[in-house]
Scaffold this active site. Sequence first.
Site, PDB file in Angstrom:
ATOM      1  N   TYR A  90      -7.052   0.838   7.519  1.00  0.00           N
ATOM      2  CA  TYR A  90      -7.004   0.209   6.192  1.00  0.00           C
ATOM      3  C   TYR A  90      -5.740   0.613   5.439  1.00  0.00           C
ATOM      4  CZ  TYR A  90      -9.019  -1.507   1.760  1.00  0.00           C
ATOM      5  OH  TYR A  90      -9.279  -2.186   0.587  1.00  0.00           O
ATOM      6  N   HIS A  91      -5.015  -0.391   4.915  1.00  0.00           N
ATOM      7  CA  HIS A  91      -3.765  -0.211   4.174  1.00  0.00           C
ATOM      8  C   HIS A  91      -2.596   0.203   5.065  1.00  0.00           C
ATOM      9  CE1 HIS A  91      -5.673   0.385  -0.121  1.00  0.00           C
ATOM     10  NE2 HIS A  91      -5.799  -0.859   0.352  1.00  0.00           N
ATOM     11  N   HIS A 109      -2.602  -5.351   4.078  1.00  0.00           N
ATOM     12  CA  HIS A 109      -4.009  -5.633   4.343  1.00  0.00           C
ATOM     13  C   HIS A 109      -4.204  -6.495   5.591  1.00  0.00           C
ATOM     14  CE1 HIS A 109      -4.250  -4.185   0.202  1.00  0.00           C
ATOM     15  NE2 HIS A 109      -5.537  -3.967   0.403  1.00  0.00           N
TER      16      HIS A 109
END
Length: 380
Positions: free
Chosen positions: A235-236, A321
């Site tokens: 994530y990220h 993302h």
Amino acid sequence: MRTIGSLARTCKSNVATNPRQRSLTAECSPSAAPGAAVPATRTAKSGAPATNTWSLLSGCPVAPMLTADAQGLYRADNHGWLFGWKNSSVFQAGPSKAMNWYTTTGTGAQKPAGLRSTDGDAMNGNAIMYDALNGNILTVGGAPNYQGNAATSNAFVITIGAPGTTVSPARTASMANARAFHNSVVMPNGNVLIVGGKTYPVPFSDDTSVLAPEIFNPATSSFTIVNPMSVPRVYHSWALLLRDATIISGGGGLCGTYETNHPNAQIYSPAYPFNADGSMAARSVIDSVSATNVVVGGRVTVMMDGKVTSFSIMQYGSGTHSVHTDQRRIPLSATAVSGLSYTLTVPSDPGVALPGSWMLFAMDSAGVPSVAKTILIRES
């Protein structure tokens, strides 16, 4: 992979988009949380950089591209796979299983493009235009919901042509690993590196991370596992192609004081710059280009230090993302060759050769790419 320096922490990934004549963006509530009130209907806006203005596209509803996410509208419109295309159109490849065409002229228009074959909603999956000349897009992974369910290893090749037509994706071999929160980067030879991700998506957690990247080969429609990373990229996280044809993969977490923040990056070197014995291969060198600022449909003459067999231009990317639809690859063949001078013609359609900054690579008969030169493609 080798690890490089520390990156500054930021709560959201900040990206710079390339110049566009027009762009499409969903109008969303910027700070909604699960369960918070959100608009019942959403439309799109078109941006015109030349005049620094935005126009509401009332004919471009967002509803047709929503997923059936368990968290409702808060997640259902997240991270659209949008590709600028011919005749001021935008193709939406996902993550919803329903695909759509959007027109950005006037007040806009929307038309269904069909389902992504047998795939379901693929939130936090990837879509990569690896051959813009032929309209080829690879989609990989994702999950039915944003979080809290198993990711898939599904892979499909979508081929788009005339805007507004129904699209029939072809299922390829599946990835070796199920993934969500991963990133994918197309390389100068058209292969695609899929890096990072996890088999069970939960934000700000490294559990179930996949450390081994894999490469998709369009010629064989197959995936090959390559050397693993030492740091989870979920994530990220993000990944980008560099001018020396290596790929930098970094970040992850980077919000608050989470233990899973990864303020660093690693560089992946594909096989193409190496000889069979592991030593570095000799690279062709682009000595000069006749112009670094080229109109769509224009010509560029490239002087090389030795014989090469092919070229490609790769749009500089910007990803966040797990969405990296800014990148695209255009393979080029020389229209004239004189000694070590090669004349290349940029595609004449600004929906294919989107205005912006591109990397120009030359490749020799062994497939070894040069270090890229940067060219700016403009519409006029």
